[in-house]
Design a protein around this motif. Structure first.
Motif, PDB file in Angstrom:
ATOM      1  N   GLU A   1       0.834  -1.188   0.000  1.00 49.55           N
ATOM      2  CA  GLU A   1       0.000   0.000   0.000  1.00 49.55           C
ATOM      3  C   GLU A   1       0.882   1.256   0.000  1.00 49.55           C
ATOM      4  OE1 GLU A   1      -3.400  -1.989  -0.272  1.00 49.55           O
ATOM      5  OE2 GLU A   1      -3.480   0.163   0.138  1.00 49.55           O
ATOM      6  N   ARG A   2       0.319   2.327  -0.503  1.00 50.92           N
ATOM      7  CA  ARG A   2       1.022   3.609  -0.416  1.00 50.92           C
ATOM      8  C   ARG A   2       1.121   4.018   1.046  1.00 50.92           C
ATOM      9  NH1 ARG A   2      -1.550   7.986  -4.085  1.00 50.92           N
ATOM     10  NH2 ARG A   2      -3.193   7.855  -2.518  1.00 50.92           N
ATOM     11  N   GLU A   3       2.278   4.547   1.420  1.00 52.27           N
ATOM     12  CA  GLU A   3       2.482   4.924   2.813  1.00 52.27           C
ATOM     13  C   GLU A   3       3.048   6.329   2.937  1.00 52.27           C
ATOM     14  OE1 GLU A   3       5.323   2.385   4.760  1.00 52.27           O
ATOM     15  OE2 GLU A   3       6.963   2.939   3.422  1.00 52.27           O
ATOM     16  N   PHE A   4       2.747   6.938   4.040  1.00 49.22           N
ATOM     17  CA  PHE A   4       3.236   8.268   4.356  1.00 49.22           C
ATOM     18  C   PHE A   4       4.734   8.226   4.636  1.00 49.22           C
ATOM     19  CE2 PHE A   4       3.400  12.417   6.157  1.00 49.22           C
ATOM     20  CZ  PHE A   4       4.171  12.332   7.303  1.00 49.22           C
ATOM     21  N   VAL A   5       5.442   9.238   4.143  1.00 46.78           N
ATOM     22  CA  VAL A   5       6.874   9.346   4.385  1.00 46.78           C
ATOM     23  C   VAL A   5       7.192  10.579   5.228  1.00 46.78           C
ATOM     24  CG1 VAL A   5       9.144   9.663   3.327  1.00 46.78           C
ATOM     25  CG2 VAL A   5       7.456   8.141   2.258  1.00 46.78           C
ATOM     26  N   ALA A   6       6.733  11.735   4.770  1.00 44.29           N
ATOM     27  CA  ALA A   6       7.059  12.981   5.467  1.00 44.29           C
ATOM     28  C   ALA A   6       6.075  14.062   5.059  1.00 44.29           C
ATOM     29  CB  ALA A   6       8.483  13.428   5.138  1.00 44.29           C
TER      30      ALA A   6
ATOM     31  N   SER B   1      10.019   5.006  10.038  1.00 42.08           N
ATOM     32  CA  SER B   1      10.974   4.259   9.221  1.00 42.08           C
ATOM     33  C   SER B   1      12.015   5.153   8.560  1.00 42.08           C
ATOM     34  CB  SER B   1      10.236   3.453   8.152  1.00 42.08           C
ATOM     35  OG  SER B   1       9.463   4.309   7.333  1.00 42.08           O
ATOM     36  N   VAL B   2      11.748   6.455   8.464  1.00 42.76           N
ATOM     37  CA  VAL B   2      12.687   7.356   7.783  1.00 42.76           C
ATOM     38  C   VAL B   2      13.231   8.433   8.707  1.00 42.76           C
ATOM     39  CG1 VAL B   2      11.435   6.960   5.635  1.00 42.76           C
ATOM     40  CG2 VAL B   2      10.986   9.036   6.944  1.00 42.76           C
ATOM     41  N   LYS B   3      12.734   8.502   9.911  1.00 38.83           N
ATOM     42  CA  LYS B   3      13.146   9.543  10.846  1.00 38.83           C
ATOM     43  C   LYS B   3      14.660   9.467  11.079  1.00 38.83           C
ATOM     44  CE  LYS B   3       9.893  10.237  13.685  1.00 38.83           C
ATOM     45  NZ  LYS B   3       8.938  10.076  14.806  1.00 38.83           N
ATOM     46  N   GLY B   4      15.296  10.602  10.999  1.00 37.15           N
ATOM     47  CA  GLY B   4      16.736  10.651  11.175  1.00 37.15           C
ATOM     48  C   GLY B   4      17.522  10.432   9.906  1.00 37.15           C
ATOM     49  N   ARG B   5      16.862   9.957   8.852  1.00 39.25           N
ATOM     50  CA  ARG B   5      17.552   9.722   7.571  1.00 39.25           C
ATOM     51  C   ARG B   5      17.052  10.652   6.472  1.00 39.25           C
ATOM     52  NH1 ARG B   5      16.861   5.056   4.972  1.00 39.25           N
ATOM     53  NH2 ARG B   5      14.778   4.643   5.819  1.00 39.25           N
ATOM     54  N   PHE B   6      15.766  10.988   6.500  1.00 38.10           N
ATOM     55  CA  PHE B   6      15.155  11.833   5.476  1.00 38.10           C
ATOM     56  C   PHE B   6      14.852  13.211   6.057  1.00 38.10           C
ATOM     57  CE2 PHE B   6      12.956   8.291   2.753  1.00 38.10           C
ATOM     58  CZ  PHE B   6      14.161   7.615   2.679  1.00 38.10           C
ATOM     59  N   THR B   7      14.937  14.220   5.211  1.00 38.33           N
ATOM     60  CA  THR B   7      14.602  15.582   5.611  1.00 38.33           C
ATOM     61  C   THR B   7      13.725  16.230   4.548  1.00 38.33           C
ATOM     62  OG1 THR B   7      16.721  15.829   6.782  1.00 38.33           O
ATOM     63  CG2 THR B   7      15.505  17.841   6.258  1.00 38.33           C
ATOM     64  N   ILE B   8      12.573  16.721   4.975  1.00 35.60           N
ATOM     65  CA  ILE B   8      11.682  17.445   4.076  1.00 35.60           C
ATOM     66  C   ILE B   8      11.881  18.941   4.292  1.00 35.60           C
ATOM     67  CG2 ILE B   8       9.744  17.399   5.704  1.00 35.60           C
ATOM     68  CD1 ILE B   8       7.863  17.110   3.264  1.00 35.60           C
ATOM     69  N   SER B   9      11.847  19.689   3.194  1.00 33.70           N
ATOM     70  CA  SER B   9      11.985  21.134   3.285  1.00 33.70           C
ATOM     71  C   SER B   9      11.209  21.761   2.133  1.00 33.70           C
ATOM     72  CB  SER B   9      13.454  21.552   3.228  1.00 33.70           C
ATOM     73  OG  SER B   9      14.057  21.150   2.015  1.00 33.70           O
ATOM     74  N   ARG B  10      11.065  23.061   2.176  1.00 30.14           N
ATOM     75  CA  ARG B  10      10.341  23.732   1.099  1.00 30.14           C
ATOM     76  C   ARG B  10      10.907  25.119   0.892  1.00 30.14           C
ATOM     77  NH1 ARG B  10       4.297  23.712   2.605  1.00 30.14           N
ATOM     78  NH2 ARG B  10       4.079  24.988   0.720  1.00 30.14           N
TER      79      ARG B  10
ATOM     80  N   TYR C   1      11.152  19.698  -1.166  1.00 25.76           N
ATOM     81  CA  TYR C   1      12.277  18.788  -1.352  1.00 25.76           C
ATOM     82  C   TYR C   1      12.205  17.636  -0.358  1.00 25.76           C
ATOM     83  CZ  TYR C   1      14.075  23.009  -3.615  1.00 25.76           C
ATOM     84  OH  TYR C   1      14.226  24.108  -4.423  1.00 25.76           O
ATOM     85  N   LEU C   2      12.840  16.538  -0.742  1.00 22.32           N
ATOM     86  CA  LEU C   2      13.035  15.427   0.180  1.00 22.32           C
ATOM     87  C   LEU C   2      14.477  14.970   0.026  1.00 22.32           C
ATOM     88  CD1 LEU C   2      11.594  13.613   2.274  1.00 22.32           C
ATOM     89  CD2 LEU C   2      11.312  11.937   0.429  1.00 22.32           C
ATOM     90  N   GLN C   3      15.262  15.216   1.054  1.00 21.22           N
ATOM     91  CA  GLN C   3      16.642  14.738   1.084  1.00 21.22           C
ATOM     92  C   GLN C   3      16.652  13.380   1.763  1.00 21.22           C
ATOM     93  OE1 GLN C   3      19.629  16.180  -0.090  1.00 21.22           O
ATOM     94  NE2 GLN C   3      20.500  14.206   0.493  1.00 21.22           N
ATOM     95  N   MET C   4      17.182  12.382   1.070  1.00 19.93           N
ATOM     96  CA  MET C   4      17.193  11.021   1.590  1.00 19.93           C
ATOM     97  C   MET C   4      18.633  10.556   1.747  1.00 19.93           C
ATOM     98  SD  MET C   4      14.048   9.370  -0.579  1.00 19.93           S
ATOM     99  CE  MET C   4      14.971   9.368  -2.118  1.00 19.93           C
ATOM    100  N   ASN C   5      19.022  10.272   2.964  1.00 18.91           N
ATOM    101  CA  ASN C   5      20.368   9.797   3.266  1.00 18.91           C
ATOM    102  C   ASN C   5      20.310   8.383   3.829  1.00 18.91           C
ATOM    103  OD1 ASN C   5      21.356  12.371   2.564  1.00 18.91           O
ATOM    104  ND2 ASN C   5      21.132  13.116   4.656  1.00 18.91           N
ATOM    105  N   SER C   6      21.440   7.742   3.844  1.00 12.59           N
ATOM    106  CA  SER C   6      21.548   6.379   4.403  1.00 12.59           C
ATOM    107  C   SER C   6      20.458   5.467   3.848  1.00 12.59           C
ATOM    108  CB  SER C   6      21.465   6.433   5.939  1.00 12.59           C
ATOM    109  OG  SER C   6      22.467   7.258   6.471  1.00 12.59           O
ATOM    110  N   LEU C   7      20.313   5.489   2.550  1.00 14.76           N
ATOM    111  CA  LEU C   7      19.241   4.732   1.913  1.00 14.76           C
ATOM    112  C   LEU C   7      19.426   3.240   2.098  1.00 14.76           C
ATOM    113  CD1 LEU C   7      18.833   6.962  -1.223  1.00 14.76           C
ATOM    114  CD2 LEU C   7      16.975   6.318   0.333  1.00 14.76           C
ATOM    115  N   LYS C   8      18.285   2.560   2.219  1.00 21.39           N
ATOM    116  CA  LYS C   8      18.251   1.121   2.422  1.00 21.39           C
ATOM    117  C   LYS C   8      17.474   0.480   1.275  1.00 21.39           C
ATOM    118  CE  LYS C   8      17.902   1.887   7.430  1.00 21.39           C
ATOM    119  NZ  LYS C   8      17.088   1.604   8.644  1.00 21.39           N
ATOM    120  N   PRO C   9      17.729  -0.800   1.008  1.00 26.35           N
ATOM    121  CA  PRO C   9      16.941  -1.468  -0.045  1.00 26.35           C
ATOM    122  C   PRO C   9      15.435  -1.374   0.192  1.00 26.35           C
ATOM    123  CG  PRO C   9      18.846  -2.793   0.517  1.00 26.35           C
ATOM    124  CD  PRO C   9      18.811  -1.654   1.511  1.00 26.35           C
ATOM    125  N   GLU C  10      15.012  -1.352   1.437  1.00 25.23           N
ATOM    126  CA  GLU C  10      13.572  -1.257   1.720  1.00 25.23           C
ATOM    127  C   GLU C  10      12.998   0.129   1.432  1.00 25.23           C
ATOM    128  OE1 GLU C  10      15.973  -2.386   3.789  1.00 25.23           O
ATOM    129  OE2 GLU C  10      15.573  -1.795   5.877  1.00 25.23           O
TER     130      GLU C  10
END
Length: 117
Positions: free
Chosen positions: A44-49, A63-72, A80-89
């Motif tokens: 299912e579609r899920e919320f990210v930020a 699941s993304v806290k501390g790795r992703f940053t949303i800004s505008r 924007y969505l900055q995604m760091n420390s990306l995982k296969p999931e």
């Protein structure tokens, strides 16, 4: 009518980073909260930020806290969505959306992210 266009998806190795942008048409961008969602294959579609209209408040899925940053940037009508420390999931199609009232009323076309292990 609001149109949202995402950019920045692609293929990245685990541990890498990507930055999405989502440009909005129209003059009301700064009035809307904005969000990022994702949908992985078979899920299912899920919320990210999400981010408030002013940028003063942000919200993240655990699941993304501390790795992703949303800004505008309201001057550029872009979120924007900055995604760091990306995982296969994190592999999924990512969508930005504009929140009007209590629902996300406008959606982008989506951009694919594939994280290889």
């Amino acid at each position: 009518q609001v149109q949202l266009v995402e950019a920045g998806g692609g293929l990245v190795q685990a541990g890498g980073s990507l930055r999405f942008s989502c440009a909005s048409s129209g003059s009301t961008f700064s009035s809307y909260a904005m969000g990022w969602f994702r949908q992985a294959p078979g899920k299912e579609r899920e919320f990210v930020a999400a981010i408030s209209w002013s940028g003063g408040s942000t919200y993240y899925a655990d699941s993304v806290k501390g790795r992703f940053t949303i800004s505008r940037d309201n001057a550029k009508n872009t979120v924007y969505l900055q995604m760091n420390s990306l995982k296969p999931e994190d592999t999924a199609i990512y969508y930005c959306a504009s929140r009007v009232g209590v629902q996300y009323a406008y959606w982008g076309q989506g951009t694919q992210v594939t994280v290889s292990s």
